[in-house]
Scaffold this active site. Structure first.
Site, short mmCIF file in Angstrom:
data_model
loop_
_atom_site.label_atom_id
_atom_site.label_comp_id
_atom_site.label_asym_id
_atom_site.label_seq_id
_atom_site.Cartn_x
_atom_site.Cartn_y
_atom_site.Cartn_z
N ASN A 137 -5.23 5.36 -1.76
CA ASN A 137 -4.37 5.36 0.39
C ASN A 137 -4.30 7.48 0.16
O ASN A 137 -4.30 7.66 1.34
CB ASN A 137 -3.44 4.79 0.99
CG ASN A 137 -4.30 3.59 0.97
OD1 ASN A 137 -5.39 3.67 1.58
ND2 ASN A 137 -3.27 2.70 1.11
N HIS A 139 -3.23 -3.95 -5.54
CA HIS A 139 -3.81 -3.35 -4.25
C HIS A 139 -5.14 -3.74 -4.06
O HIS A 139 -5.80 -3.09 -4.93
CB HIS A 139 -3.36 -1.70 -4.41
CG HIS A 139 -3.56 -1.34 -2.53
ND1 HIS A 139 -3.66 0.71 -2.30
CD2 HIS A 139 -3.77 -1.56 -1.72
CE1 HIS A 139 -4.54 0.34 -1.17
NE2 HIS A 139 -3.69 -1.25 -0.54
N SER A 163 0.93 -1.26 -0.05
CA SER A 163 0.04 -0.29 -0.05
C SER A 163 0.89 1.00 0.22
O SER A 163 0.29 2.41 -0.09
CB SER A 163 -1.07 0.18 0.97
OG SER A 163 -0.20 -0.30 2.44
N1 3HC Z 1 -15.15 -10.92 5.04
C1 3HC Z 1 -16.25 -11.43 3.90
N2 3HC Z 1 -17.92 -10.66 4.02
C2 3HC Z 1 -17.43 -10.14 5.12
C3 3HC Z 1 -16.01 -9.37 6.00
C4 3HC Z 1 -15.20 -10.10 5.80
N3 3HC Z 1 -14.07 -9.77 6.55
N4 3HC Z 1 -17.39 -8.65 7.01
C5 3HC Z 1 -17.47 -8.62 6.34
N5 3HC Z 1 -18.46 -8.65 5.31
C6 3HC Z 1 -19.46 -8.96 4.64
C7 3HC Z 1 -20.92 -9.83 5.81
O1 3HC Z 1 -21.58 -11.12 5.08
C8 3HC Z 1 -21.88 -8.94 4.96
O2 3HC Z 1 -22.61 -9.66 4.23
P1 3HC Z 1 -23.66 -9.23 3.51
O3 3HC Z 1 -24.56 -8.55 3.35
O4 3HC Z 1 -24.08 -9.94 2.19
O5 3HC Z 1 -25.24 -10.07 4.54
C9 3HC Z 1 -21.26 -7.69 4.08
O6 3HC Z 1 -19.86 -8.00 4.08
C10 3HC Z 1 -21.13 -6.91 5.22
O7 3HC Z 1 -21.23 -6.78 6.71
P2 3HC Z 1 -21.91 -6.29 7.34
O8 3HC Z 1 -22.75 -6.07 7.59
O9 3HC Z 1 -21.45 -7.69 9.58
O10 3HC Z 1 -21.40 -5.06 8.71
P3 3HC Z 1 -21.56 -3.85 8.32
O11 3HC Z 1 -22.63 -3.72 7.53
O12 3HC Z 1 -21.15 -3.17 8.90
O13 3HC Z 1 -20.48 -3.90 7.03
C11 3HC Z 1 -17.88 -3.37 6.30
C12 3HC Z 1 -19.09 -3.96 6.80
C13 3HC Z 1 -17.95 -4.15 4.87
C14 3HC Z 1 -16.50 -3.97 6.57
C15 3HC Z 1 -18.40 -1.72 5.89
O14 3HC Z 1 -18.66 -1.40 7.53
C16 3HC Z 1 -17.50 -0.91 5.41
O15 3HC Z 1 -17.76 -0.97 4.22
N6 3HC Z 1 -16.31 -0.15 5.93
C17 3HC Z 1 -15.48 0.32 4.74
C18 3HC Z 1 -13.86 -0.09 4.38
C19 3HC Z 1 -13.53 0.04 4.13
O16 3HC Z 1 -13.12 1.38 3.97
N7 3HC Z 1 -12.23 -0.73 3.72
C20 3HC Z 1 -11.19 0.10 2.95
C21 3HC Z 1 -9.65 0.24 3.44
S1 3HC Z 1 -8.77 0.79 2.81
C22 3HC Z 1 -7.86 -0.59 2.79
O17 3HC Z 1 -8.50 -1.77 2.91
C23 3HC Z 1 -6.94 0.07 1.82
C24 3HC Z 1 -4.89 -0.22 3.17
O18 3HC Z 1 -3.84 0.07 1.84
C25 3HC Z 1 -4.89 0.36 3.98
#
Ligand code: 3HC
Length: 289
Positions: free
Chosen positions: A188, A138, A117
Site C-alpha cells: 500500500n 494483510h 491495512s
Molecule cells: N471472488 C472470487 N473470484 C473472483 C472474484 C471474487 N470476488 N472476482 C473475480 N474473480 C475471479 C473470476 O472468477 C475469474 O476467475 P477465472 O479466470 O478462473 O475464471 C478471475 O477472477 C478473473 O475475473 P473476471 O474475468 O471476472 O474479471 P477480470 O479478468 O477483469 O479480473 C480482477 C478481475 C481479478 C479483480 C482483476 O481486475 C484484478 O486483478 N484487478 C486488480 C485487483 C487489485 O489490485 N487488488 C488489490 C487491491 S489493494 C488491496 O486489496 C489492499 C487493501 O489494503 C487496500
C-alpha cells in the site's frame, strides 16, 4: 493449522473465510450480528457455485468447503482455533475491544492476527493478550484471486509466530512478502500514492478518467486503471491510507488529492456506494469526468 477464526464478515473477512475453507481448514466466521455472518456465507455459496459452473472446482468440493464454514456471533467457539484473524472495521478502538474479548477465550498457543491495512501492528500488539503471538496478515481484494499475503511482525512478535503464520499462508496457497511495521507496509505504501497521484492528474485536468485508466492498463499492463482500482478498493479506504502515510511521516508528498477528499465528503466512495470516479447505476460503469 486446523481451525481458523475470522472476525468480521465484510468483504475481506468473507474472502478470507472462503479461501481458508477451500484449502481444507475449518473456519468460524464471526460478526456482531449473526445475520451479517449468514449473509456472508450465502455470498460464499454463490461464489463457489460460480466456480462449479465454470468447472474450476467439483460440486462435492464446493459443498465440503461450505460445510467447513460455521457462522457465529460470539467468541466462545474460537477457544480451539489455531489462528484468529481480525478483519473488522478499520477503526483502532473497535479492533482493541475485539482483541480484549478474544483474549478471554484464546488458547495458550493460538495466534491473533490483524488484517489491518494501515494501523501499526506494534501499537495494537501492546493492547493484545500476548504481543509475542500478535502479527499482521494483510490480504488483498478479491482474496480468493490475489496470491499475496503481507506478513507484518510487530516489535514483540516471536520468531515462532512468524514461522507459523508463513506456514499457514502456504497452506492456503498464498505467497508471503514480509513487511516492516511502517505506514502502508510494502504494497500500500507503493500503491496508494499512485492512486492518489491519479486523482491529482484527474483534478488538475492532465487527463480524464478514461485516458488515465486506459493509459495505465495499456501502457503499464495493469489489470485495472488506477481510478477503477480506487473505486474497487473504496475511496474512503484509499483516503484513510493516504492520510495515515501523510500524518505519520509528515511528508508532503503523501498529501491527499483534493478531489479524493471531496468525493469522500460527498459520499462518493466508489463501487460500494454506486458512484466514485465512475457511475455504477447502469449496466456498465460510466466515467464521470
Ligand atoms: N471472488 C472470487 N473470484 C473472483 C472474484 C471474487 N470476488 N472476482 C473475480 N474473480 C475471479 C473470476 O472468477 C475469474 O476467475 P477465472 O479466470 O478462473 O475464471 C478471475 O477472477 C478473473 O475475473 P473476471 O474475468 O471476472 O474479471 P477480470 O479478468 O477483469 O479480473 C480482477 C478481475 C481479478 C479483480 C482483476 O481486475 C484484478 O486483478 N484487478 C486488480 C485487483 C487489485 O489490485 N487488488 C488489490 C487491491 S489493494 C488491496 O486489496 C489492499 C487493501 O489494503 C487496500
Amino acid at each position: 493449522m486446523q481451525k481458523i477464526a475470522v472476525i468480521g464478515a465484510g468483504l475481506m473477512g468473507t474472502g478470507i473465510a472462503q479461501t481458508v475453507a477451500q484449502a481444507g481448514l475449518d473456519v468460524v466466521l464471526c460478526d456482531v450480528d449473526i445475520a451479517i455472518a449468514n449473509k456472508a456465507k450465502a455470498r460464499i455459496e454463490k461464489q463457489l457455485g460460480r466456480l462449479v459452473e465454470k468447472e474450476k472446482i467439483a460440486a462435492a468440493d464446493a459443498q465440503a468447503a461450505l460445510g467447513r464454514i460455521v457462522t457465529i456471533a460470539d467468541y466462545a467457539p474460537m477457544a480451539d482455533a489455531d489462528l484468529v484473524i481480525e478483519a473488522a472495521t478499520e477503526r483502532e478502538e473497535i479492533k482493541r475491544k475485539i482483541f480484549a474479548a478474544v483474549g478471554d477465550v484464546l488458547s495458550a498457543d493460538a495466534i491473533l492476527a490483524s488484517n489491518t491495512s494501515s494501523i501499526p501492528i506494534t501499537r495494537m500488539a501492546a493492547g493484545s493478550p500476548d504481543p509475542t503471538r500478535f502479527i499482521g496478515v494483510h490480504f488483498f481484494n478479491p482474496v480468493p484471486v490475489m496470491k499475496l499475503v503481507e506478513v507484518i511482525p510487530g516489535l514483540a512478535t516471536s520468531a515462532a509466530t512468524i514461522e507459523k503464520v508463513k506456514a499457514f499462508a502456504a497452506q492456503i496457497g498464498k505467497t508471503v512478502v514480509e513487511a516492516g511495521d511502517e505506514p502502508g507496509f510494502v504494497v500500500n505504501r507503493i500503491l496508494v500514492p499512485m492512486l492518489n497521484e491519479a486523482a491529482f492528474v484527474l483534478g488538475d485536468g492532465t487527463g480524464n478518467v478514461v485516458d488515465i485508466d486506459r493509459g495505465c492498463r495499456l501502457g503499464l499492463n495493469h489489470p485495472m486503471g488506477p481510478l477503477e482500482l480506487a473505486d474497487f478498493i473504496g475511496l474512503d479506504t484509499c483516503l484513510e491510507i493516504v492520510n495515515v502515510l501523510f500524518e505519520s511521516t509528515g511528508d508532503p508528498k503523501y498529501r491527499p488529492a483534493p478531489i479524493l477528499r471531496k468525493y469522500v465528503e460527498a459520499g462518493w466512495l466508489g463501487r460500494k456506494s454506486g458512484r466514485g470516479f465512475y457511475d455504477y447505476s447502469g449496466p456498465e460503469p460510466v466515467p464521470t469526468r
